[in-house]
Design an enzyme around this catalytic site. Structure first.
Site, PDB file in Angstrom:
ATOM      1  N   GLY A 238      17.909   9.549  70.217  1.00  0.00           N
ATOM      2  CA  GLY A 238      17.941   8.322  69.413  1.00  0.00           C
ATOM      3  C   GLY A 238      16.764   7.423  69.702  1.00  0.00           C
TER       4      GLY A 238
ATOM      5  N   ALA B 132      15.810  13.493  70.139  1.00  0.00           N
ATOM      6  CA  ALA B 132      17.159  13.806  69.668  1.00  0.00           C
ATOM      7  C   ALA B 132      18.207  12.850  70.208  1.00  0.00           C
ATOM      8  CB  ALA B 132      17.523  15.242  70.056  1.00  0.00           C
TER       9      ALA B 132
ATOM     10  N   GLY C   9       7.881  11.059  63.327  1.00  0.00           N
ATOM     11  CA  GLY C   9       7.598   9.801  64.017  1.00  0.00           C
ATOM     12  C   GLY C   9       7.008   8.757  63.095  1.00  0.00           C
ATOM     13  N   ASP C  10       6.127   9.194  62.191  1.00  0.00           N
ATOM     14  CA  ASP C  10       5.550   8.268  61.219  1.00  0.00           C
ATOM     15  C   ASP C  10       6.623   7.753  60.269  1.00  0.00           C
ATOM     16  OD1 ASP C  10       3.104   8.935  62.392  1.00  0.00           O
ATOM     17  OD2 ASP C  10       2.752  10.541  60.940  1.00  0.00           O
TER      18      ASP C  10
ATOM     19  N   TYR D  64      -8.184  19.321  59.429  1.00  0.00           N
ATOM     20  CA  TYR D  64      -7.629  20.018  60.581  1.00  0.00           C
ATOM     21  C   TYR D  64      -6.707  21.136  60.142  1.00  0.00           C
ATOM     22  CZ  TYR D  64      -3.154  17.303  60.511  1.00  0.00           C
ATOM     23  OH  TYR D  64      -1.954  16.737  60.184  1.00  0.00           O
TER      24      TYR D  64
ATOM     25  N   TYR E  75     -11.355  19.065  63.064  1.00  0.00           N
ATOM     26  CA  TYR E  75     -12.781  19.002  62.732  1.00  0.00           C
ATOM     27  C   TYR E  75     -13.028  17.600  62.180  1.00  0.00           C
ATOM     28  CZ  TYR E  75     -12.522  24.003  63.406  1.00  0.00           C
ATOM     29  OH  TYR E  75     -12.318  25.252  63.965  1.00  0.00           O
TER      30      TYR E  75
ATOM     31  N   ASN F 242       1.177   6.878  69.357  1.00  0.00           N
ATOM     32  CA  ASN F 242       0.715   8.147  68.778  1.00  0.00           C
ATOM     33  C   ASN F 242      -0.305   8.845  69.669  1.00  0.00           C
ATOM     34  OD1 ASN F 242       1.508   9.532  66.330  1.00  0.00           O
ATOM     35  ND2 ASN F 242       1.229   7.574  65.282  1.00  0.00           N
TER      36      ASN F 242
END
Length: 389
Positions: A271, A269, A304-305, A101, A148, A208
């Site tokens: 928390g 932001a 996030g991961d 991608y 892709y 996600n």
């Protein structure tokens, strides 16, 4: 670590080769993909990002997935293994490619947002649903992402292809909602893994939400909700919960999803808030809220991961709920202060010291590029609170 050895965490999902605007003097990394003259290659994938962050934090981790028998697949496996992740259970598919991608800088869109461009044509030999090419249009502050991945090696994952002996070979199995959107076979696999059966490991599920992957799928919110109800640890962004289910605060999310033992609502932001079911019946949830850190952001991708990895790491160590949230914030801050999706985490000792800070010291911290380096750690240890730069 061999594929038969027990890991702390097993992560299942698609990883792809990523192409981002190559640094160029006087050229902003934002704007339209159409205007990017040159790209730099990297790797990306929510589950492999979590795997790499956990391995760099000292845990034994296995990534399970499928890639093509091509150069991009070689690159992915080599890079993930270089982070200390066991890739012995990764399958190579000679007939299907590794997904790729392209993206510009900026935040990911959580809601539907504008979407342009045709779908990338799927391989009719694979039970993969067509995935759209573009995740978001050129909206200020929002990344434009062109996938892709339809017909990719990973989109062929299914219960029959992915042995449970590998997927159940850790204390924790980490999944995301991305996998369920890739194909009917992938969704069947996700439903199988989130079914509560004896002997399964603790199942961690990060929603996600990728709107482009669910375009034309009005059942997306219900599918993701069903997967979320089958997990033991649920992570979801407050913006995702509102976009998917109309839930606009952490307590509303908990009321809608009482099944997971632990629920974490990431609030950007502001928390994060966590709910944990007590071991004694009849008692109310333990609830903890941890404010986010002040960070000099270099790039927002991968945070996030990294948060998920920090929370999982602290969970494996048996730390209190509040400290787990703070460790999530610390690993997110490490990624926010580098250009890519992956970063060197702070040492465990350094992270533990910061996670134990009193509220005033935590609020005064400001973390910038290089804050996880050895020199910065020593400087922080010797300096007044609030100067971890």
């Amino acid at each position: 670590m061999t594929s038969s050895a027990r890991a702390d965490v097993v992560c299942l999902g698609e990883s792809m080769v990523t192409f981002v605007p190559a640094p160029a003097p006087g050229v902003a990394p934002t704007g339209r993909l159409a205007d990017v003259a040159a790209f730099a290659r990297g790797i990306g994938g929510a589950e492999s990002n979590v795997a790499c962050a956990l391995a760099r934090s000292g845990h034994t981790v296995r990534w399970v997935g499928r890639v093509g028998a091509d150069g991009f697949g070689d690159h992915l496996v080599d890079e993930i293994a270089a982070a200390g992740v066991d890739t012995s259970a990764v399958q190579r598919d000679p007939g299907r490619p590794t997904g790729i991608y392209f993206r510009t800088a900026g935040e990911r869109a959580a809601g539907p947002g504008p979407v342009t461009g045709p779908a990338v044509g799927p391989d009719p030999a694979v039970d993969a649903s067509p995935a759209p090419a573009v995740d978001a249009g050129p909206v200020p502050g929002i990344a434009e992402v062109a996938y892709y991945r339809s017909g990719s090696a990973a989109s062929a994952m299914s219960p029959s292809l992915m042995p449970r002996e590998h997927l159940w070979s850790g204390q924790v199995l980490h999944l995301t909602g991305i996998t369920g959107a890739l194909s009917p076979g992938c969704l069947a696999l996700m439903r199988d893994l989130t079914t509560r059966v004896p002997g399964r490991p603790l199942v961690s599920f990060d929603v996600n939400h990728r709107p482009a992957l669910w375009r034309g799928r009005p059942d997306g919110p219900d599918v993701l909700a069903g997967l979320a109800r089958g997990c033991d640890l649920l992570l979801v962004g407050e913006d995702e919960a509102e976009a998917l289910w109309g839930l606009d605060d952490p307590q509303a999310v908990r009321d809608a999803f009482p099944e997971p033992d632990v629920l974490v609502v990431k609030q950007g932001a502001a928390g994060a808030t966590a709910f944990a079911r007590p071991s004694t019946e009849g008692r109310t949830d333990e609830v903890a809220t941890a404010p986010a850190l002040t960070v000099d952001v270099v790039a927002p991708t991968g945070a996030g991961d990294a948060f998920a990895a920090g929370f999982l790491s602290a969970t494996l160590r048996g730390l209190p709920l509040f400290r787990r949230l703070r460790h999530g914030h610390l690993l997110a801050a490490a990624v926010l202060t580098v250009p890519g999706d992956l970063a060197d985490p702070p040492s465990r000792d350094h992270a533990d010291r910061l996670a134990a800070a009193d509220p005033e010291t935590w609020a005064d911290l400001r973390l910038g590029p290089g804050w996880t380096s050895h020199g910065a750690m020593e400087q922080h240890a010797a300096s007044a609170p609030g100067t971890a730069r």
